[in-house]
Write a protein that holds these residues in place. Structure first.
Motif, PDB file in Angstrom:
ATOM      1  N   THR A  22       1.016  -1.116   0.048  1.00 32.24           N
ATOM      2  CA  THR A  22      -0.043  -0.169  -0.084  1.00 32.24           C
ATOM      3  C   THR A  22       0.752   1.328  -0.072  1.00 32.24           C
ATOM      4  OG1 THR A  22      -1.971  -1.089   1.111  1.00 32.24           O
ATOM      5  CG2 THR A  22      -1.757   1.329   1.124  1.00 32.24           C
ATOM      6  N   VAL A  23       1.792   1.313   0.700  1.00 29.41           N
ATOM      7  CA  VAL A  23       2.732   2.315   1.109  1.00 29.41           C
ATOM      8  C   VAL A  23       3.499   2.564  -0.373  1.00 29.41           C
ATOM      9  CG1 VAL A  23       4.722   3.339   2.249  1.00 29.41           C
ATOM     10  CG2 VAL A  23       3.090   2.302   3.644  1.00 29.41           C
ATOM     11  N   ASN A  24       3.967   1.527  -0.773  1.00 29.63           N
ATOM     12  CA  ASN A  24       4.637   1.581  -2.225  1.00 29.63           C
ATOM     13  C   ASN A  24       3.817   2.205  -3.268  1.00 29.63           C
ATOM     14  OD1 ASN A  24       5.347   0.073  -4.733  1.00 29.63           O
ATOM     15  ND2 ASN A  24       7.019  -0.671  -3.557  1.00 29.63           N
ATOM     16  N   TYR A  25       2.750   1.861  -3.636  1.00 33.50           N
ATOM     17  CA  TYR A  25       1.997   2.203  -4.438  1.00 33.50           C
ATOM     18  C   TYR A  25       1.491   3.942  -4.272  1.00 33.50           C
ATOM     19  CZ  TYR A  25       1.959  -1.167  -7.821  1.00 33.50           C
ATOM     20  OH  TYR A  25       2.253  -2.048  -8.784  1.00 33.50           O
ATOM     21  N   LEU A  26       1.203   4.339  -2.939  1.00 32.40           N
ATOM     22  CA  LEU A  26       0.880   5.450  -2.538  1.00 32.40           C
ATOM     23  C   LEU A  26       2.027   6.427  -3.001  1.00 32.40           C
ATOM     24  CD1 LEU A  26      -0.516   5.342   1.296  1.00 32.40           C
ATOM     25  CD2 LEU A  26      -1.410   6.692  -0.723  1.00 32.40           C
ATOM     26  N   ASP A  27       3.481   6.013  -2.569  1.00 30.54           N
ATOM     27  CA  ASP A  27       4.427   6.940  -3.054  1.00 30.54           C
ATOM     28  C   ASP A  27       4.567   7.103  -4.470  1.00 30.54           C
ATOM     29  OD1 ASP A  27       5.008   7.215  -0.182  1.00 30.54           O
ATOM     30  OD2 ASP A  27       6.572   5.515  -0.202  1.00 30.54           O
ATOM     31  N   ARG A  28       4.398   6.081  -5.301  1.00 24.58           N
ATOM     32  CA  ARG A  28       4.705   6.128  -6.724  1.00 24.58           C
ATOM     33  C   ARG A  28       3.739   6.880  -7.469  1.00 24.58           C
ATOM     34  NH1 ARG A  28       5.090   0.162  -9.372  1.00 24.58           N
ATOM     35  NH2 ARG A  28       6.215  -0.245  -7.461  1.00 24.58           N
ATOM     36  N   GLN A  29       2.241   6.877  -6.791  1.00 23.14           N
ATOM     37  CA  GLN A  29       1.370   7.709  -7.567  1.00 23.14           C
ATOM     38  C   GLN A  29       1.117   9.319  -7.344  1.00 23.14           C
ATOM     39  OE1 GLN A  29      -2.504   5.599  -6.873  1.00 23.14           O
ATOM     40  NE2 GLN A  29      -3.481   6.632  -8.515  1.00 23.14           N
ATOM     41  N   VAL A  30       2.000   9.676  -6.379  1.00 21.60           N
ATOM     42  CA  VAL A  30       1.612  10.917  -6.077  1.00 21.60           C
ATOM     43  C   VAL A  30       2.114  11.916  -7.264  1.00 21.60           C
ATOM     44  CG1 VAL A  30       2.614  13.167  -4.733  1.00 21.60           C
ATOM     45  CG2 VAL A  30       2.494  10.780  -3.517  1.00 21.60           C
ATOM     46  N   LEU A  31       3.038  11.628  -7.921  1.00 22.77           N
ATOM     47  CA  LEU A  31       3.263  12.467  -9.212  1.00 22.77           C
ATOM     48  C   LEU A  31       2.215  12.426 -10.375  1.00 22.77           C
ATOM     49  CD1 LEU A  31       5.610  14.173 -10.807  1.00 22.77           C
ATOM     50  CD2 LEU A  31       6.071  11.958 -11.829  1.00 22.77           C
ATOM     51  N   SER A  32       1.877  11.179 -10.767  1.00 22.06           N
ATOM     52  CA  SER A  32       0.723  11.203 -11.431  1.00 22.06           C
ATOM     53  C   SER A  32      -0.659  12.055 -11.318  1.00 22.06           C
ATOM     54  CB  SER A  32       0.225   9.757 -11.884  1.00 22.06           C
ATOM     55  OG  SER A  32      -0.311   9.107 -10.701  1.00 22.06           O
ATOM     56  N   LEU A  33      -1.137  12.116 -10.112  1.00 18.34           N
ATOM     57  CA  LEU A  33      -2.169  12.914  -9.409  1.00 18.34           C
ATOM     58  C   LEU A  33      -1.925  14.295  -9.749  1.00 18.34           C
ATOM     59  CD1 LEU A  33      -3.155  10.412  -6.568  1.00 18.34           C
ATOM     60  CD2 LEU A  33      -4.620  10.950  -8.701  1.00 18.34           C
ATOM     61  N   LEU A  34      -0.459  14.679  -9.589  1.00 18.00           N
ATOM     62  CA  LEU A  34      -0.469  16.013  -9.512  1.00 18.00           C
ATOM     63  C   LEU A  34       0.193  16.511 -10.928  1.00 18.00           C
ATOM     64  CD1 LEU A  34       1.753  16.515  -6.072  1.00 18.00           C
ATOM     65  CD2 LEU A  34      -0.667  16.984  -6.743  1.00 18.00           C
ATOM     66  N   ALA A  35       0.353  15.571 -11.895  1.00 14.59           N
ATOM     67  CA  ALA A  35       0.885  15.666 -13.351  1.00 14.59           C
ATOM     68  C   ALA A  35       0.086  16.852 -13.991  1.00 14.59           C
ATOM     69  CB  ALA A  35       0.951  14.695 -14.048  1.00 14.59           C
ATOM     70  N   PRO A  36      -1.205  16.748 -13.991  1.00 16.13           N
ATOM     71  CA  PRO A  36      -1.899  17.996 -14.859  1.00 16.13           C
ATOM     72  C   PRO A  36      -1.525  19.516 -14.154  1.00 16.13           C
ATOM     73  CG  PRO A  36      -3.316  16.227 -14.448  1.00 16.13           C
ATOM     74  CD  PRO A  36      -2.284  15.993 -13.503  1.00 16.13           C
ATOM     75  N   ASP A  37      -1.343  19.603 -12.996  1.00 17.37           N
ATOM     76  CA  ASP A  37      -1.053  20.926 -12.380  1.00 17.37           C
ATOM     77  C   ASP A  37       0.347  21.165 -12.678  1.00 17.37           C
ATOM     78  OD1 ASP A  37      -1.840  23.329 -10.872  1.00 17.37           O
ATOM     79  OD2 ASP A  37      -0.916  22.348  -9.188  1.00 17.37           O
ATOM     80  N   LEU A  38       1.258  20.105 -12.309  1.00 20.76           N
ATOM     81  CA  LEU A  38       2.753  20.373 -12.566  1.00 20.76           C
ATOM     82  C   LEU A  38       3.105  20.609 -14.119  1.00 20.76           C
ATOM     83  CD1 LEU A  38       4.324  17.632 -10.187  1.00 20.76           C
ATOM     84  CD2 LEU A  38       3.963  20.162  -9.709  1.00 20.76           C
TER      85      LEU A  38
END
Length: 468
Positions: A22-38
């Motif tokens: 769970t922690v593994n996938y939380l960490d790797r997905q942060v970027l994709s969720l912020l990608a449109p804004d970034l």
């Protein structure tokens, strides 16, 4: 003897593996969720974003090869602690991407290499560190499952801990956009990255090898080892003589290539969904930030059904007399049909955003069902002291498949986006994702038509000619 008499400590281990995943996938997905804004903030193209994700996948692929070997050498307990320490640090340093990118460009400029945009360079560094650590999760988790579960329970246990990926994927869209909206994108990386350090204390306290685990009853230990075949006394080889198979020896087996091809063809599909769905919802429906929370949470909640149900499915075939391997292959063939519904995501997407969300959710759910069975074929066919090494080889193949699909996606979306036909780009990518599983199954079945278990080698071992 019933399950109450046997004991249930092995499921405590499974719960810890679930938490780590769970922690593994939380960490790797942060970027994709912020990608449109970034992407808007830093002016990234789809190819820029693809390059950042491809760095993660490429470094993950190479690291998986070594991670499996390190896990087999250090042992599950210490290797897991090392892995989650590195990936938690990697997750947190995303918050320092801009100064890291400036530093990298200064170094590149000093040696005459053309610089890349500062933000792209910085996120590439952070993704590389994250990938090195995260590569240790699945080799260690599969090895722990092989150590703590008999073969009849391994696919179910793998399905349970693998569903941690789904929980992480559900929790991320609920938490990350909200944290970013309240305290900024940097804090989203810091807060989510810090969770891994909480897990380490629990793992250090609760995990030991089954033979050394004081919380494990003798009845449960005997149950865990119930399918270990003991040779007649005249044929037994002393335990110390058994050794790990080398990479070269492992690559001589068709079983290794079957697992690696299955990973190469299908891992990239899951990563495509994980890294590109937020951008798909933005490009197709104008959704971003907190607006994507509910659709993504629903989609990834669906995948929990696939992960746990897929882990149970081969048991149905096994109970009807199939061997563990044959039961898994029959289950995987059935599972491979379900991703074909993704072919309808674009043609029917005009109806509502929920149509592609549900159809892609079915495909992603099928992936998780496929994945837990694919992982378990390794522990069915290889000795325990080489399981993590084989998982590492397959993980490298899966990571390279992910690089290919991510780079292809970036090019396709930029090309068709420039023509004002971004929908065509997603139609092409979804079609590739839909058929990947059936193709993978056919090749795997051709390579390993029937179950063939590999014995732990003694000092004078040579790879049988029939394995080549």
């Amino acid at each position: 003897m019933n399950q109450q008499q046997i004991g249930k400590y092995r499921w405590t281990v499974c719960a810890m593996l679930f938490f780590a995943t769970t922690v593994n996938y939380l960490d790797r997905q942060v970027l994709s969720l912020l990608a449109p804004d970034l992407s808007r903030q830093f002016g990234w193209t789809n190819s820029d974003y693809a390059n950042i994700t491809a760095v993660f996948q490429f470094v993950y692929a190479i690291s998986m090869l070594f991670a499996g070997r390190i896990v087999d050498r250090l042992g599950t307990k210490h290797a897991f602690i090392l892995a989650i320490t590195v990936w938690s640090i990697g997750a947190i340093v995303h918050a320092c991407a801009i100064p890291m990118g400036a530093g990298l460009n200064a170094v590149l400029g000093a040696v005459g290499i053309a610089a890349v945009p500062v933000s792209v360079a910085g996120f590439m560094i952070a993704r590389a560190i994250l990938a090195i650590g995260e590569a240790g999760n699945f080799p260690a988790a599969i090895k722990a499952t092989a150590e703590y579960f008999p073969k009849r329970e391994r696919s179910f246990a793998t399905g349970i801990f693998n569903s941690g990926a789904n929980i992480g994927a559900v929790l991320a869209p609920i938490s990350v956009p909200w944290i970013a909206a309240q305290w900024g994108w940097q804090m989203a990386f810091i807060a989510i990255g810090g969770i891994g350090f909480l897990w380490m204390g629990m793992w250090q306290f609760l995990y030991e090898k089954p033979e050394q685990q004081k919380r494990l009853s003798s009845a449960e230990l005997a149950y865990i080892n119930s399918d270990v075949v003991v040779a007649p006394a005249t044929e037994q080889v002393a335990a110390p003589s058994a050794r790990r198979l080398s990479w070269v020896e492992l690559l001589a087996y068709r079983q290794t290539w079957a697992f690696a091809f299955g990973k190469f063809m299908t891992d990239g599909v899951w990563w495509f969904f994980l890294f590109w769905l937020p951008k798909y919802l933005h490009a197709q429906y104008g959704m971003e930030k907190t607006a994507i929370m509910v659709p993504l949470a629903v989609l990834y909640s669906m995948t929990m059904v696939g992960s746990i149900g897929g882990g149970w499915l081969p048991t149905w075939f096994i109970n009807k007399g199939a061997s563990p391997y044959d039961g898994r292959m029959k289950a995987m063939l059935l599972i491979a049909v379900f991703p074909l519904v993704v072919l309808l995501a674009q043609p029917l997407g005009y109806i509502s955003v929920w149509v592609p969300v549900v159809l892609i959710g079915i495909g992603a759910s099928a992936h998780q069902a496929w994945s837990c069975n694919l992982f378990t074929t390794v522990s069915d066919m290889f000795p325990k002291n080489s399981v993590a090494s084989v998982v590492g080889i397959g993980g490298m193949a899966g990571g390279l498949g992910g690089v290919l699909i991510s780079k292809t996606g970036g090019w396709v979306f930029d090309y068709y986006g420039a023509l004002g036909q971004i929908q065509t780009g997603y139609t092409i990518m979804f079609a590739g994702c839909a058929v990947a599983y059936l193709l993978a199954w056919c090749v795997m079945k051709a390579l390993v038509p029937t179950h063939s278990e590999i014995e732990a080698p003694g000092p004078d071992f040579t790879v049988p000619a029939t394995a080549r």
